[in-house]
Scaffold this active site. Structure first.
Site, PDB file in Angstrom:
ATOM      1  N   ARG A 197     -40.525 -13.311 -18.971  1.00 59.64           N
ATOM      2  CA  ARG A 197     -40.374 -14.084 -17.725  1.00 59.64           C
ATOM      3  C   ARG A 197     -41.474 -15.143 -17.609  1.00 59.64           C
ATOM      4  NH1 ARG A 197     -42.719 -11.991 -13.499  1.00 59.64           N
ATOM      5  NH2 ARG A 197     -41.960  -9.892 -13.889  1.00 59.64           N
TER       6      ARG A 197
ATOM      7  N   TYR B 233     -26.584 -33.245  -1.682  1.00 57.52           N
ATOM      8  CA  TYR B 233     -25.629 -32.267  -2.240  1.00 57.52           C
ATOM      9  C   TYR B 233     -25.400 -31.122  -1.239  1.00 57.52           C
ATOM     10  CZ  TYR B 233     -24.092 -28.335  -5.097  1.00 57.52           C
ATOM     11  OH  TYR B 233     -23.423 -27.243  -5.573  1.00 57.52           O
TER      12      TYR B 233
ATOM     13  N   ASP C 291     -34.303 -35.702  -5.998  1.00 54.37           N
ATOM     14  CA  ASP C 291     -33.285 -35.050  -6.809  1.00 54.37           C
ATOM     15  C   ASP C 291     -32.639 -36.163  -7.641  1.00 54.37           C
ATOM     16  OD1 ASP C 291     -30.975 -33.966  -7.883  1.00 54.37           O
ATOM     17  OD2 ASP C 291     -30.588 -32.666  -6.169  1.00 54.37           O
TER      18      ASP C 291
ATOM     19  N   LYS D 234     -26.030 -30.879 -15.348  1.00 48.05           N
ATOM     20  CA  LYS D 234     -25.315 -32.153 -15.345  1.00 48.05           C
ATOM     21  C   LYS D 234     -25.725 -32.996 -16.570  1.00 48.05           C
ATOM     22  CE  LYS D 234     -23.660 -30.517 -11.497  1.00 48.05           C
ATOM     23  NZ  LYS D 234     -24.616 -29.704 -10.845  1.00 48.05           N
TER      24      LYS D 234
HETATM   25  C1  LIG Z   1     -27.334 -33.609  -6.862  1.00 48.31           C
HETATM   26  C2  LIG Z   1     -27.296 -32.135  -7.108  1.00 48.31           C
HETATM   27  N1  LIG Z   1     -28.419 -31.411  -6.955  1.00 48.31           N
HETATM   28  C3  LIG Z   1     -28.429 -30.078  -7.169  1.00 48.31           C
HETATM   29  C4  LIG Z   1     -27.293 -29.408  -7.542  1.00 48.31           C
HETATM   30  C5  LIG Z   1     -27.344 -27.917  -7.748  1.00 48.31           C
HETATM   31  O1  LIG Z   1     -27.321 -27.628  -9.106  1.00 48.31           O
HETATM   32  P1  LIG Z   1     -26.752 -26.254  -9.740  1.00 48.31           P
HETATM   33  O2  LIG Z   1     -25.271 -26.277  -9.520  1.00 48.31           O
HETATM   34  O3  LIG Z   1     -27.150 -26.332 -11.167  1.00 48.31           O
HETATM   35  O4  LIG Z   1     -27.393 -25.135  -8.998  1.00 48.31           O
HETATM   36  C6  LIG Z   1     -26.112 -30.121  -7.734  1.00 48.31           C
HETATM   37  C7  LIG Z   1     -24.874 -29.419  -8.149  1.00 48.31           C
HETATM   38  O5  LIG Z   1     -23.805 -29.968  -8.159  1.00 48.31           O
HETATM   39  C8  LIG Z   1     -26.104 -31.525  -7.503  1.00 48.31           C
HETATM   40  O6  LIG Z   1     -24.998 -32.251  -7.641  1.00 48.31           O
END
Ligand SMILES: Cc1ncc(COP(=O)(O)O)c(C=O)c1O
Length: 417
Positions: free
Chosen positions: A84, A136, A208, A233
Site C-alpha cells: 500500500r 463533473y 481537474d 480518460k
Molecule cells: C472531469 C472528471 N473528473 C473526475 C471524474 C471521476 O473519475 P473516475 O470515474 O475515474 O472516478 C470524471 C469521470 O467521468 C470526470 O469526467
C-alpha cells in the site's frame, strides 16, 4: 530542470525536475533519468519516471504484483516494506505524470473520485471551497452529499466569470476547484486569473484537467497548485482501467498527500498503474488525433440544420475562443450539441452505429452520451437547467477513428431526428 518543448506545435515550456526514485527512502538507487534538460513533451511522456528494470534490463516497467517485500535483515530493507505504501509500478506512473504536468510529485489513486477525495482532505472542518458550477456530477455528489457532513461548505459558481467567483470567496475559503473546459458545456476558466485570485485569498487553485489532458493544457504553468485527473480518460486512453492522479507542487501539500494516500489506502493497483504508463507513452500522438477529430466533428455538427447549438472551444463562435487559444494547445476531443428536445436526442442516440453509446470519455473509441440522464443524472434538474444541460444535449468524446467514418455515422443518425 526537465524542459518540455515543441511537439506538434506545442509551445516550449519548462517544468520541475522529477527524479527517478525520489520517493524511495531506502537503499535502492535507480540509474539517473535518461532525459536531457531539453527533453520535449512526447519524450517526457514516453520516458519520465521509468528506467530499464535494474534486474533484467526490461525496457517496460514490470507489474510488481506483490503485497510485501522481503527484508535483508531486521531494520534493513530495499526501500519497500508494504504494497500500500510503496509499489514500483505505481511510483513510476506517479513520477511520469508529475513530469508530464510539470509538478513536483504525483499520487495515484484507485479512481478519479478517490483522487478528488484525497485533495479534499487538505480542507479542515469549517473550511469553504469555491467550485465550478458545472463540474463533473460525481464531484458535485461527493462535495454536496458526503463532505458537507464534515463541516465543509461549498459554493458553486460560473468560474468563467472571475468577478462572480471572487464574490463567492469568504474568509473561510481555502480552495478554488475548477474544471476547464467544463463538462459537458465546455465553459472555460481563465487559469492564470483564477490562480491569482486564489492566491490573493490564501487559497489553493485545484484544477481537474481530465477533459483537456496535459497535452492540451498544463495548469501548473499558469499557477495552479494542484492538478488532478481521472486517469480513466485520456491518460490511460484505452478504456480499460479506472484510476486517478493528483499532481502537486507545494511541499506541504506533497507531504500531506503522501501521508493521506497511505493512511486512507485508496491506491492505484500495480496492473492499472502499468496500463496508465502504457497509455501515457502515446499521449501526444493520440491527443493530436483527438484534437483534429474534435474540431472536425464540431465544424460538421455546426453546419447541420438539425443542430441548434454547439459547444466546442475551438469554434470561433465559442464565447471564450480567444482564451482557449491562449491556454490550450488544440481544443481537445470533447464537444456537445443541442438537438432541442429529449426525443430528438433519443432518436440520434438510438441510431448511431460507430459512435458507442456509453459514459466516460478520452478513450481511442468515439463515445456518445446524454448528460442529463447519464453522467449528470445525479445533478438535480433545476441545477442542470441553470448550467445549460438541457434534455436535448448530446456529448461526444471524439476518438481517433478516421473522421470521415464518424461523419458518415452522424449523418445517417441525424437523418432519424
Ligand atoms: C472531469 C472528471 N473528473 C473526475 C471524474 C471521476 O473519475 P473516475 O470515474 O475515474 O472516478 C470524471 C469521470 O467521468 C470526470 O469526467
Amino acid at each position: 530542470m526537465i524542459g518540455i518543448g515543441s511537439c506538434g506545435g506545442l509551445r516550449v515550456i519548462k517544468t520541475r525536475p522529477v527524479e527517478a526514485g525520489q520517493y524511495v527512502p531506502g537503499v535502492i538507487s535507480y540509474p539517473t533519468v535518461k532525459l536531457t534538460s531539453r527533453a520535449r513533451f512526447s519524450t517526457v511522456c514516453l520516458h519520465a519516471g521509468q528506467e530499464p528494470d535494474p534486474t533484467t534490463g526490461a525496457i517496460i516497467t514490470p507489474i510488481y504484483q506483490t503485497s510485501t517485500y522481503v527484508q535483508d535483515e531486521l531494520g534493513k530493507h530495499k526501500g519497500y516494506e508494504y504494497g500500500r505504501t510503496h509499489n514500483p509500478t505505481r511510483m513510476a506512473v506517479e513520477r511520469n505524470i508529475a513530469a508530464i504536468e510539470g509538478g513536483k510529485a504525483g499520487f495515484a489513486f484507485a479512481s478519479g473520485m478517490a483522487a478528488i477525495g484525497a485533495i479534499a482532505t487538505l480542507l479542515k472542518a469549517g473550511d469553504h471551497a469555491v467550485v465550478s458550477d458545472n463540474t463533473y456530477g460525481g464531484t458535485f455528489r461527493l462535495f454536496d452529499k458526503v463532505l458537507t457532513r464534515y463541516q465543509l461548505s461549498f459554493t458553486y459558481v460560473d468560474t468563467g466569470d472571475l468577478h462572480e467567483t471572487e464574490r463567492a470567496f469568504t474568509k473561510a475559503t481555502r480552495m478554488l476547484f475548477v474544471e476547464t473546459p467544463s463538462n459537458p458545456i465546455m465553459r472555460l476558466t481563465d487559469l492564470r486569473a483564477a490562480a491569482d485570485l486564489a492566491h490573493r485569498h490564501e487559497a489553493r487553485l485545484v484544477v481537474d484537467n481530465t477533459f483537456a489532458s496535459p497535452y492540451v493544457q498544463r495548469p501548473i504553468e499558469f499557477g495552479a497548485d494542484i492538478v488532478t485527473h481521472s486517469t480513466t480518460k485520456y491518460l490511460n486512453g484505452h478504456s480499460d482501467s479506472v484510476g486517478g492522479i493528483v499532481v502537486a507542487v507545494r511541499d506541504d501539500d506533497i507531504e500531506w498527500l503522501r501521508f493521506v494516500q497511505n493512511a486512507e489506502g485508496a491506491i492505484l493497483g500495480p496492473f492499472d498503474s502499468w496500463l496508465v504508463l502504457r497509455g501515457t507513452k502515446t499521449l501526444a500522438l493520440r491527443m493530436q488525433q483527438h484534437n483534429a477529430n474534435g474540431l472536425a466533428l464540431a465544424q460538421f455538427v455546426s453546419a447541420h440544420p438539425k443542430v441548434k447549438r454547439v459547444y466546442y472551444p475551438g469554434l470561433p463562435a465559442h464565447p471564450q475562443h480567444e482564451l482557449a487559444k491562449k491556454q490550450m494547445n488544440g481544443f481537445g476531443g470533447m464537444l456537445a450539441f443541442d438537438l432541442g428536445s429529449l426525443e430528438a436526442a433519443r432518436r440520434l442516440l438510438n441510431a448511431v452505429r460507430l459512435h458507442a453509446l456509453a459514459e466516460s470519455l478520452g478513450g481511442v473509441e468515439t463515445l456518445i452520451s446524454h448528460p442529463a440522464t447519464m453522467t449528470h443524472a445525479s445533478v438535480p434538474a433545476d441545477r442542470r437547467a441553470a448550467i445549460g444541460i438541457t434534455d436535448g444535449l448530446v456529448r461526444i468524446s471524439a476518438g481517433i477513428e478516421d473522421v470521415e467514418d464518424l461523419k458518415e455515422d452522424l449523418t445517417q443518425a441525424l437523418d432519424h431526428v
